[in-house]
Scaffold this active site. Sequence first.
Site, mmCIF file in Angstrom:
data_model
loop_
_atom_site.group_PDB
_atom_site.id
_atom_site.type_symbol
_atom_site.label_atom_id
_atom_site.label_comp_id
_atom_site.label_asym_id
_atom_site.label_seq_id
_atom_site.Cartn_x
_atom_site.Cartn_y
_atom_site.Cartn_z
ATOM 1 N N HIS A 36 0.802 -1.402 0.098
ATOM 2 C CA HIS A 36 -0.068 0.039 0.011
ATOM 3 C C HIS A 36 0.857 1.258 -0.049
ATOM 4 O O HIS A 36 0.781 2.231 -0.907
ATOM 5 C CB HIS A 36 -1.013 0.132 1.240
ATOM 6 C CG HIS A 36 -1.755 1.125 1.453
ATOM 7 N ND1 HIS A 36 -3.137 1.456 0.787
ATOM 8 C CD2 HIS A 36 -1.542 2.360 2.270
ATOM 9 C CE1 HIS A 36 -3.276 2.505 1.100
ATOM 10 N NE2 HIS A 36 -2.719 3.363 2.058
ATOM 11 N N GLU A 37 1.853 1.151 0.821
ATOM 12 C CA GLU A 37 2.753 2.331 0.925
ATOM 13 C C GLU A 37 3.690 2.652 -0.433
ATOM 14 O O GLU A 37 3.750 3.649 -0.884
ATOM 15 C CB GLU A 37 3.505 2.282 2.286
ATOM 16 C CG GLU A 37 2.651 2.557 3.508
ATOM 17 C CD GLU A 37 1.727 3.692 3.589
ATOM 18 O OE1 GLU A 37 2.182 4.828 3.091
ATOM 19 O OE2 GLU A 37 0.674 3.409 4.104
ATOM 20 N N HIS A 40 1.609 4.449 -2.777
ATOM 21 C CA HIS A 40 1.662 5.717 -2.750
ATOM 22 C C HIS A 40 2.974 6.369 -3.113
ATOM 23 O O HIS A 40 2.939 7.533 -3.904
ATOM 24 C CB HIS A 40 1.397 6.254 -1.188
ATOM 25 C CG HIS A 40 0.242 5.940 -0.761
ATOM 26 N ND1 HIS A 40 -0.902 6.428 -1.304
ATOM 27 C CD2 HIS A 40 -0.312 5.414 0.292
ATOM 28 C CE1 HIS A 40 -1.863 6.214 -0.792
ATOM 29 N NE2 HIS A 40 -1.791 5.370 0.431
#
Length: 75
Positions: A36-37, A40
């Site tokens: 997820h990070e 980003h």
Amino acid sequence: YHPLARPDQAVVRGQDAQGKPIAVGGTGYFARCLQHETDHLNGYLYIDRLSKRERKDVLRQMADSTPRYETVPNE
């Protein structure tokens, strides 16, 4: 909310503050967090990984929902 399939393990590679190579890996929930990070960092949002139909449903849910938390302006 909409479920999103992700691999159960992940390894991310980069550099520490001194420029030395570093790798961090994990499984389960931590692997999801790493993915997820990393998304980003690469300019992706959660909804970018959904199909068009799923994305439309999630965006509708977001528009219909009441905010959970009070919005605090950045001053």
